[in-house]
Design a protein around this motif. Structure first.
Motif, PDB file in Angstrom:
ATOM      1  N   UNK A  53      17.909   1.215 -24.467  1.00 28.93           N
ATOM      2  CA  UNK A  53      17.684   2.607 -24.060  1.00 28.93           C
ATOM      3  C   UNK A  53      18.884   3.462 -24.460  1.00 28.93           C
ATOM      4  N   UNK A  54      18.599   4.498 -25.205  1.00 29.37           N
ATOM      5  CA  UNK A  54      19.653   5.437 -25.599  1.00 29.37           C
ATOM      6  C   UNK A  54      18.996   6.812 -25.740  1.00 29.37           C
ATOM      7  N   UNK A  55      19.731   7.873 -25.414  1.00 30.27           N
ATOM      8  CA  UNK A  55      19.198   9.228 -25.590  1.00 30.27           C
ATOM      9  C   UNK A  55      19.279   9.574 -27.073  1.00 30.27           C
ATOM     10  N   UNK A  56      18.276  10.281 -27.555  1.00 34.68           N
ATOM     11  CA  UNK A  56      18.282  10.635 -28.983  1.00 34.68           C
ATOM     12  C   UNK A  56      19.491  11.518 -29.313  1.00 34.68           C
ATOM     13  N   UNK A  57      19.943  12.315 -28.345  1.00 36.14           N
ATOM     14  CA  UNK A  57      21.112  13.169 -28.624  1.00 36.14           C
ATOM     15  C   UNK A  57      22.365  12.321 -28.817  1.00 36.14           C
ATOM     16  N   UNK A  58      22.447  11.188 -28.088  1.00 32.99           N
ATOM     17  CA  UNK A  58      23.607  10.312 -28.271  1.00 32.99           C
ATOM     18  C   UNK A  58      23.576   9.669 -29.659  1.00 32.99           C
ATOM     19  N   UNK A  59      22.389   9.279 -30.071  1.00 34.58           N
ATOM     20  CA  UNK A  59      22.241   8.690 -31.413  1.00 34.58           C
ATOM     21  C   UNK A  59      22.624   9.716 -32.473  1.00 34.58           C
ATOM     22  N   UNK A  60      22.273  10.976 -32.225  1.00 35.97           N
ATOM     23  CA  UNK A  60      22.611  12.068 -33.138  1.00 35.97           C
ATOM     24  C   UNK A  60      24.123  12.211 -33.270  1.00 35.97           C
ATOM     25  N   UNK A  61      24.804  12.264 -32.145  1.00 38.00           N
ATOM     26  CA  UNK A  61      26.258  12.425 -32.157  1.00 38.00           C
ATOM     27  C   UNK A  61      26.931  11.335 -32.965  1.00 38.00           C
ATOM     28  N   UNK A  62      26.431  10.132 -32.767  1.00 34.25           N
ATOM     29  CA  UNK A  62      26.978   8.970 -33.465  1.00 34.25           C
ATOM     30  C   UNK A  62      26.697   9.074 -34.977  1.00 34.25           C
ATOM     31  N   UNK A  71      16.028  14.839 -27.401  1.00 36.66           N
ATOM     32  CA  UNK A  71      15.885  14.947 -25.948  1.00 36.66           C
ATOM     33  C   UNK A  71      17.187  14.695 -25.216  1.00 36.66           C
ATOM     34  N   UNK A  72      17.138  14.983 -23.934  1.00 38.95           N
ATOM     35  CA  UNK A  72      18.326  14.858 -23.100  1.00 38.95           C
ATOM     36  C   UNK A  72      18.525  13.419 -22.611  1.00 38.95           C
ATOM     37  N   UNK A  73      17.442  12.759 -22.219  1.00 39.91           N
ATOM     38  CA  UNK A  73      17.564  11.499 -21.477  1.00 39.91           C
ATOM     39  C   UNK A  73      17.424  10.255 -22.331  1.00 39.91           C
ATOM     40  N   UNK A  74      17.865   9.141 -21.737  1.00 39.28           N
ATOM     41  CA  UNK A  74      17.679   7.852 -22.404  1.00 39.28           C
ATOM     42  C   UNK A  74      16.190   7.573 -22.511  1.00 39.28           C
ATOM     43  N   UNK A  75      15.799   7.088 -23.685  1.00 40.31           N
ATOM     44  CA  UNK A  75      14.379   6.758 -23.890  1.00 40.31           C
ATOM     45  C   UNK A  75      14.266   5.319 -24.395  1.00 40.31           C
ATOM     46  N   UNK A  76      13.125   4.669 -24.090  1.00 36.07           N
ATOM     47  CA  UNK A  76      12.955   3.279 -24.527  1.00 36.07           C
ATOM     48  C   UNK A  76      12.949   3.178 -26.051  1.00 36.07           C
ATOM     49  N   UNK A  77      13.394   2.035 -26.546  1.00 38.18           N
ATOM     50  CA  UNK A  77      13.397   1.824 -27.990  1.00 38.18           C
ATOM     51  C   UNK A  77      11.995   1.513 -28.491  1.00 38.18           C
ATOM     52  N   UNK A  78      11.671   2.080 -29.614  1.00 42.67           N
ATOM     53  CA  UNK A  78      10.394   1.805 -30.277  1.00 42.67           C
ATOM     54  C   UNK A  78      10.663   1.064 -31.578  1.00 42.67           C
ATOM     55  N   UNK A  79      11.717   1.479 -32.264  1.00 36.58           N
ATOM     56  CA  UNK A  79      12.001   0.925 -33.595  1.00 36.58           C
ATOM     57  C   UNK A  79      13.210  -0.010 -33.569  1.00 36.58           C
ATOM     58  N   UNK A  80      13.183  -1.016 -34.453  1.00 41.21           N
ATOM     59  CA  UNK A  80      14.297  -1.962 -34.515  1.00 41.21           C
ATOM     60  C   UNK A  80      15.541  -1.313 -35.141  1.00 41.21           C
ATOM     61  N   UNK A  81      16.674  -1.951 -34.914  1.00 43.23           N
ATOM     62  CA  UNK A  81      17.924  -1.454 -35.494  1.00 43.23           C
ATOM     63  C   UNK A  81      17.798  -1.374 -37.012  1.00 43.23           C
ATOM     64  N   UNK A  82      18.343  -0.333 -37.589  1.00 44.68           N
ATOM     65  CA  UNK A  82      18.316  -0.181 -39.043  1.00 44.68           C
ATOM     66  C   UNK A  82      17.013   0.402 -39.566  1.00 44.68           C
ATOM     67  N   UNK A  83      16.137   0.879 -38.659  1.00 42.79           N
ATOM     68  CA  UNK A  83      14.853   1.477 -39.068  1.00 42.79           C
ATOM     69  C   UNK A  83      15.090   2.624 -40.049  1.00 42.79           C
ATOM     70  N   UNK A  84      14.386   2.563 -41.165  1.00 42.60           N
ATOM     71  CA  UNK A  84      14.566   3.571 -42.188  1.00 42.60           C
ATOM     72  C   UNK A  84      13.564   4.704 -41.963  1.00 42.60           C
ATOM     73  N   UNK A  85      14.070   5.906 -41.915  1.00 41.69           N
ATOM     74  CA  UNK A  85      13.200   7.060 -41.681  1.00 41.69           C
ATOM     75  C   UNK A  85      12.866   7.734 -42.996  1.00 41.69           C
TER      76      UNK A  85
END
Lengths: 274, 310
Positions: free
Chosen positions: B1-10, B161-175
């Motif tokens: 679980x991680x917030x999409x905004x945190x993933x963005x910052x990273x 989004x603001x909040x932590x959300x469940x993972x749907x895609x595996x690590x390294x998922x290519x968009x």
């Protein structure tokens, strides 16, 4: 220098003729504000700015933003005179399929870097350019021409605040203060004076000039470049429709073009016999 | 679980090290939007524009005009709402290479209430020509999306989004911009979802399986341009569509799918989302339940739509 000023004055006269002819042909566009701004645009393109019409995207160029985008004819005739595109293109102003859109469009017109026309947005873009150029350690300067009515837009003051905050001394705003807007006198519609006091209060260097005195325009542009640590606003008192008495100081000529009867007299005023 | 905004910052801070053309602008919310991570690492390339979003958008357009790759961030309501006309005129019209990454989209903003909960941003961004609109499902997809939009030349709106959300895609998922992903295969209906509703649809599909309903989950990470191929396939193969988004049903993903299928392949459809109303204060999980933005609603709608299929 005296000779240079006289050359620029003659250039500006010819550009005025081109504006009148272009707008007579298009029968749509903004006459008054194009004629009030043209002396400053002329001084920028034929004296102050580093640019290369043969290579519009030249990296070493200074940048120009016509924030009062409705004065597009002033910019278009100048770009054509510089050789950015053939002068014949002017006759297609505002026509379907023409690259000369009603308001400047960077997608089609060589020499136009940003899209303007919705008032109040150009100073923000100019400051963004100034910040980016500084970040790259470049000496290039950015010039923005604004209207006085346009200063009623709040975004202008957001941009003024930001440009001073970031000490964008490579940015120069020229305010074409012709005192008129669509509904009448700027002072009556929504008073913006004192323009120079406002810019000073926001941390800018401000210079007041006669916007039709080529010597004053050139001197102010030099002073602006020499001023370090803050952006400069050149507040230029101008006359809407300047050069053609039929159009001078008439709010009604904001978005009206010369008709067939007015054309010969307008050209005569501009010392043009053809 | 991680917030999409945190993933963005990273992701942004990582990209900043790879591409020095990337510059970042924020409007006094860098701690919340997570652009602060970039700001700390690359202070010269970070511009706090203060609480002045219109100017921030224009400044970004100017930076793009001199060759920079600007990312600008603030809450969705301010980025898309306050900055709409500037985005239209200064960014989209000239096709400026500006990336608008809006955080705090939707009702999960929570306690701040309706004033801060953007349920219209996708609709109003989608209406602008030249604009690409992306709503990632989770942290991994966000990282991939940010990388993809940095490489793409042109205006993009990314909604996070603001909040932590469940993972749907595996690590390294290519968009891939413009490509949907079938997350769960199925034949009786398709959930076409975006953002955090994709995880809810996966849960719903698992539960429906136990009652003999085979639900496909088609995640649409790029709402514009819409992946018409996968949407059409879903309509033709499953004959029933339930869209779901943390956004108004007007003009968002549901709107986009309805517009397309209405012409290409009229299909039984139900849109799950916020029904033309403003948000309200509350805890985000309470609000998701309150607005019916959860697996339970999707299960009910799936049963209903399958029963309507003859």
């Amino acid at each position: 220098m005296k000779e240079k000023i006289a050359d620029l004055e003659e250039k500006a006269r010819r550009l005025r003729v081109a504006i009148v002819k272009t707008l007579h042909k298009s029968q749509s566009g903004h006459t008054g504000g194009s004629l009030s701004a043209i002396d400053m645009v002329c001084a920028l393109y034929f004296h102050k700015m580093r640019h290369n019409p043969a290579e519009p995207a030249w990296d070493g160029r200074d940048r120009f933003v016509l924030s009062k985008g409705h004065a597009a004819p002033a910019l278009y005739v100048t770009l054509a005179e510089c050789g950015y595109f053939p002068a014949e293109d002017l006759m297609m102003l505002r026509r379907l399929g023409s690259h000369l859109q009603g308001h400047p469009d960077s997608k089609g017109t060589p020499g136009v870097d940003v899209c303007t026309g919705s008032l109040g947005q150009g100073l923000s873009m100019a400051n963004g350019m100034a910040l980016g150029l500084k970040l790259d350690g470049k000496e290039n300067r950015v010039y923005a021409v604004l209207g006085d009515g346009e200063l009623q837009e709040g975004q202008i003051w957001e941009a003024a605040m930001a440009a001073a905050h970031y000490k964008s001394d490579n940015l120069c705003a020229l305010i074409d203060s012709n005192g008129l807007q669509i509904d009448g006198d700027v002072s009556k519609v929504m008073n913006v004076s004192s323009i120079s006091d406002k810019f000073k209060a926001f941390g800018w260097n401000a210079i007041e000039i006669d916007g039709h005195d080529m010597g004053q325009i050139v001197a102010a542009l030099d002073q602006a470049e020499a001023h370090k640590g803050a952006p400069t606003a050149i507040v230029a008192k101008t006359v809407k429709g300047k050069g053609v008495h039929l159009f001078e100081n008439k709010a009604s000529y904001h978005g009206v073009t010369p008709n067939d009867e007015e054309l010969p007299e307008a050209l005569r005023c501009l010392g043009c016999c053809d | 679980m991680i917030a999409t905004r945190d993933a963005y910052g990273e992701a942004l801070a990582e990209l900043g090290g790879e591409n020095d053309k990337i510059v970042v602008l924020d409007a006094d919310l860098s701690g919340s939007t997570k652009t602060g991570v970039f700001a700390k690492k690359f202070p010269n390339r970070f511009f706090n524009m203060g609480i002045a979003e219109a100017n921030m958008v224009g400044t970004a357009a100017g930076l793009a005009a001199v060759g920079k790759v600007p990312f600008l961030s603030t809450f969705a309501i301010f980025a898309a709402g306050r900055g709409w006309e500037q985005i239209r005129q200064s960014v989209a019209y000239p096709k400026a290479n500006v990336k608008i990454v809006a955080t705090h989209g939707g009702v999960t903003v929570g306690e701040d209430g309706g004033s801060h909960q953007s349920v219209e941003d996708v609709a109003i961004m989608r209406a602008i020509p030249n604009m690409t609109v992306i709503v990632p499902a989770d942290g991994e997809e966000t990282k991939g999306a940010i990388r993809a939009v940095a490489a793409y030349k042109g205006p993009v709106y990314v909604r996070l989004g603001r909040n932590k959300v469940p993972s749907v895609f595996p690590a390294g998922h290519k968009f891939e911009i413009g490509k949907g992903v079938v997350v769960v295969p199925g034949t009786d209906l398709t959930f076409i979802t975006t953002g955090l509703m994709t995880a809810a649809a996966v849960t719903a599909a698992e539960k429906l399986k136990a009652e003999g309903i085979s639900a496909r989950v088609l995640h649409i990470g790029t709402i514009k341009p819409l992946d018409k191929e996968l949407v059409l396939q879903a309509a033709q193969e499953t004959g029933a569509i339930v869209t779901a988004e943390e956004h108004s049903v007007v003009g968002g993903l549901g709107g986009a799918v309805a517009e397309y299928l209405g012409e290409a392949c009229p299909t039984l459809m139900k849109r799950v989302g916020v029904y033309d109303r403003f948000g309200t204060s509350g805890k985000s999980d309470e609000l998701l339940k309150y607005f019916g933005l959860n697996a339970e609603t999707l299960i009910e709608e799936a049963r209903e739509i399958v029963s309507r299929k003859k």
